[in-house]
Motif scaffolding. Structure first.
Motif, PDB file in Angstrom:
ATOM      1  N   LYS A 106       0.849  -1.187   0.000  1.00  0.00           N
ATOM      2  CA  LYS A 106       0.000   0.000   0.000  1.00  0.00           C
ATOM      3  C   LYS A 106       0.886   1.239   0.000  1.00  0.00           C
ATOM      4  CE  LYS A 106      -3.991  -1.946   2.479  1.00  0.00           C
ATOM      5  NZ  LYS A 106      -4.841  -1.829   3.688  1.00  0.00           N
ATOM      6  N   VAL A 107       0.845   1.982  -1.080  1.00  0.00           N
ATOM      7  CA  VAL A 107       1.645   3.197  -1.190  1.00  0.00           C
ATOM      8  C   VAL A 107       0.960   4.310  -0.391  1.00  0.00           C
ATOM      9  CG1 VAL A 107       2.560   4.953  -2.752  1.00  0.00           C
ATOM     10  CG2 VAL A 107       2.524   2.541  -3.448  1.00  0.00           C
ATOM     11  N   SER A 108       1.664   4.856   0.598  1.00  0.00           N
ATOM     12  CA  SER A 108       1.108   5.951   1.399  1.00  0.00           C
ATOM     13  C   SER A 108       1.858   7.252   1.192  1.00  0.00           C
ATOM     14  CB  SER A 108       1.124   5.578   2.889  1.00  0.00           C
ATOM     15  OG  SER A 108       2.448   5.336   3.330  1.00  0.00           O
ATOM     16  N   GLY A 109       2.873   7.251   0.322  1.00  0.00           N
ATOM     17  CA  GLY A 109       3.606   8.472   0.038  1.00  0.00           C
ATOM     18  C   GLY A 109       4.521   8.307  -1.156  1.00  0.00           C
ATOM     19  N   LEU A 110       4.698   9.394  -1.917  1.00  0.00           N
ATOM     20  CA  LEU A 110       5.561   9.412  -3.097  1.00  0.00           C
ATOM     21  C   LEU A 110       6.398  10.680  -3.088  1.00  0.00           C
ATOM     22  CD1 LEU A 110       3.226   8.474  -6.112  1.00  0.00           C
ATOM     23  CD2 LEU A 110       5.157   7.128  -5.306  1.00  0.00           C
ATOM     24  N   SER A 111       7.652  10.578  -3.506  1.00  0.00           N
ATOM     25  CA  SER A 111       8.488  11.755  -3.695  1.00  0.00           C
ATOM     26  C   SER A 111       9.590  11.386  -4.680  1.00  0.00           C
ATOM     27  CB  SER A 111       9.078  12.231  -2.365  1.00  0.00           C
ATOM     28  OG  SER A 111       9.611  13.538  -2.481  1.00  0.00           O
ATOM     29  N   ALA A 112      10.263  12.399  -5.223  1.00  0.00           N
ATOM     30  CA  ALA A 112      11.237  12.120  -6.291  1.00  0.00           C
ATOM     31  C   ALA A 112      12.542  12.869  -6.071  1.00  0.00           C
ATOM     32  CB  ALA A 112      10.653  12.501  -7.653  1.00  0.00           C
ATOM     33  N   PHE A 113      13.659  12.148  -6.228  1.00  0.00           N
ATOM     34  CA  PHE A 113      14.968  12.781  -6.327  1.00  0.00           C
ATOM     35  C   PHE A 113      15.133  13.291  -7.757  1.00  0.00           C
ATOM     36  CE2 PHE A 113      15.673   9.937  -2.707  1.00  0.00           C
ATOM     37  CZ  PHE A 113      16.373  10.765  -1.832  1.00  0.00           C
ATOM     38  N   THR A 114      15.778  14.450  -7.906  1.00  0.00           N
ATOM     39  CA  THR A 114      15.824  15.114  -9.205  1.00  0.00           C
ATOM     40  C   THR A 114      17.046  14.761 -10.036  1.00  0.00           C
ATOM     41  OG1 THR A 114      14.553  16.959  -8.294  1.00  0.00           O
ATOM     42  CG2 THR A 114      15.678  17.334 -10.378  1.00  0.00           C
ATOM     43  N   THR A 119      12.522   7.498  -7.684  1.00  0.00           N
ATOM     44  CA  THR A 119      11.252   7.695  -6.989  1.00  0.00           C
ATOM     45  C   THR A 119      11.277   6.995  -5.640  1.00  0.00           C
ATOM     46  OG1 THR A 119      10.115   7.753  -9.128  1.00  0.00           O
ATOM     47  CG2 THR A 119       8.751   7.454  -7.172  1.00  0.00           C
ATOM     48  N   LEU A 120      10.949   7.742  -4.590  1.00  0.00           N
ATOM     49  CA  LEU A 120      10.937   7.229  -3.226  1.00  0.00           C
ATOM     50  C   LEU A 120       9.496   6.951  -2.815  1.00  0.00           C
ATOM     51  CD1 LEU A 120      12.643   6.597  -0.711  1.00  0.00           C
ATOM     52  CD2 LEU A 120      12.450   9.014  -0.074  1.00  0.00           C
ATOM     53  N   ILE A 121       9.255   5.754  -2.319  1.00  0.00           N
ATOM     54  CA  ILE A 121       7.896   5.304  -2.003  1.00  0.00           C
ATOM     55  C   ILE A 121       7.815   4.872  -0.547  1.00  0.00           C
ATOM     56  CG2 ILE A 121       6.171   3.506  -2.466  1.00  0.00           C
ATOM     57  CD1 ILE A 121       7.227   3.446  -5.338  1.00  0.00           C
ATOM     58  N   ALA A 122       6.775   5.326   0.152  1.00  0.00           N
ATOM     59  CA  ALA A 122       6.465   4.828   1.489  1.00  0.00           C
ATOM     60  C   ALA A 122       5.401   3.742   1.356  1.00  0.00           C
ATOM     61  CB  ALA A 122       5.969   5.953   2.389  1.00  0.00           C
TER      62      ALA A 122
END
Length: 376
Positions: A106-114, A119-122
């Motif tokens: 279950k993905v509860s968060g997404l963010s990205a290194f530039t 892509t960083l996934i919680a």
């Protein structure tokens, strides 16, 4: 043609990251709840003033806003969506982020290194953070606690997570053998349980829905400012489940779940001044920014709204039937939008990457042409 009738989600269930349709509204708390949670709420707080949220069949005019047919024919889009763009035409790639040894994800968060595009996934189901490279291949994982529900990239070598009443700051450095091992460097206690975290590279923001407050931190994790959402307008603000700090301006974006006058996206300065409001269909699940556009997901809608940073709704991205976007982030250098989907159904293990280049080019051209118009 399929109809999407938008309903509220039970907020008590959602705090546990369970998506359950609300059937009742507590008018004392202004909180939508399912049947089970409303019974517990009555016992705990002795509240008896509830309204039904069960929707009647929409009128023909109302129904036109929620209908979508999987067809390339322009006439298949609803009346208000003639300029809608089908997300399937922008799709670059998709991948399941569920690892072979996992039963579910279950993905509860997404963010990205530039710079090092990744892509960083919680993953709240498996209590782990996962980093995927630009080809969506797994680079590393790191275990976290069960209450870790959000993640945000701070710099190219750091990120932050929110876990209960703790803001956690992590460094990403290679070890002696060259492998990457994220290391938790600092942990800061916050006043109430955090529900969302976001960094614009200059500050870190934490949304605490239960306390109706946004806290802004310096990158050193020293608190800079706390904004009380109960005092920023002449009406009560009921914040949603997500937060975005503007990349250029000292302001942030949240949603106001106004169940009487309709949900709105708010732009709020760091001093607590509401800069603008823009209506959105339902509680916001995710907000992302790329160039001068905000991409806004309303929970339960098969579409993503595009809103300029001065509050103008300029169009929608419509997903394939049955695919409900949830968490989103952007990769500014790649001009891509990364999307996870609702917690229920087979799509909850999937993230998809969409190309935004043409959309951003058209918007930039429109703004340039608009600026060149000479008024008489």
């Amino acid at each position: 043609m399929s109809s999407y009738i938008i309903t509220h989600n039970c907020e008590s269930c959602w705090t546990r990251r369970v998506r359950q349709t609300a059937s009742l509204m507590c008018n004392d708390c202004r909180i939508p709840m399912c049947d089970a949670c409303s019974e517990n709420h009555k016992k705990q707080f002795n509240h008896r003033n509830f309204s039904s949220l069960v929707k009647k069949e929409p009128t023909k005019e109302e129904d036109s806003d929620y209908q979508y047919e999987d067809s390339d024919d322009e006439e298949s889009f609803p009346k208000g969506d003639k300029d809608a763009i089908k997300m399937s035409t922008l799709l670059l790639k998709e991948i399941s982020v569920k690892l072979p040894e996992e039963k579910d994800c279950k993905v509860s968060g997404l963010s990205a290194f530039t710079s090092d595009v990744s892509t960083l996934i919680a993953d709240v189901e498996n209590r782990v953070l996962k980093l995927f490279d630009n080809n969506l291949e797994l680079k590393w994982t790191v275990p976290v606690t069960r209450d870790c529900v959000g993640v945000t990239v701070v710099s190219e070598k750091s990120f932050a997570t929110i876990a209960g009443k703790k803001l956690q700051y992590w460094d990403v450095e290679p070890s002696e053998d060259g492998t990457i091992v994220p290391k938790k460097e600092e942990e800061v206690e916050i006043n109430h349980t955090g529900f969302a975290v976001h960094s614009n590279g200059k500050y870190i923001g934490v949304l605490m829905s239960s306390d109706y407050q946004v806290q802004i931190f310096h990158l050193s994790c020293d608190e800079m400012q706390a904004i009380d959402l109960k005092t920023i307008t002449d009406r009560p603000i009921t914040p949603g489940f997500t937060l975005l700090l503007d990349s250029d301006l000292d302001r942030f974006y949240i949603s106001d779940r106004d169940y009487v006058n309709g949900t709105k996206l708010l732009s709020v300065s760091f001093t607590g001044e509401v800069m603008w409001e823009c209506p959105v269909p339902a509680s916001v699940g995710g907000i992302a920014e790329c160039d001068n556009l905000l991409f806004v997901v309303s929970i339960g809608y098969a579409k993503i709204h595009m809103i300029t940073k001065d509050g103008m709704d300029v169009g929608t991205l419509v997903s394939d039937e049955g695919k409900l976007p949830f968490h989103i982030c952007t990769q500014p250098l790649e001009k891509t939008l990364i999307v996870s989907h609702n917690f229920t159904g087979s799509d909850r293990n999937i993230i998809r990457v969409y190309n935004l280049e043409e959309i951003l080019y058209d918007q930039e051209k429109f703004e340039k042409d608009d600026d060149e118009i000479e008024l008489p």
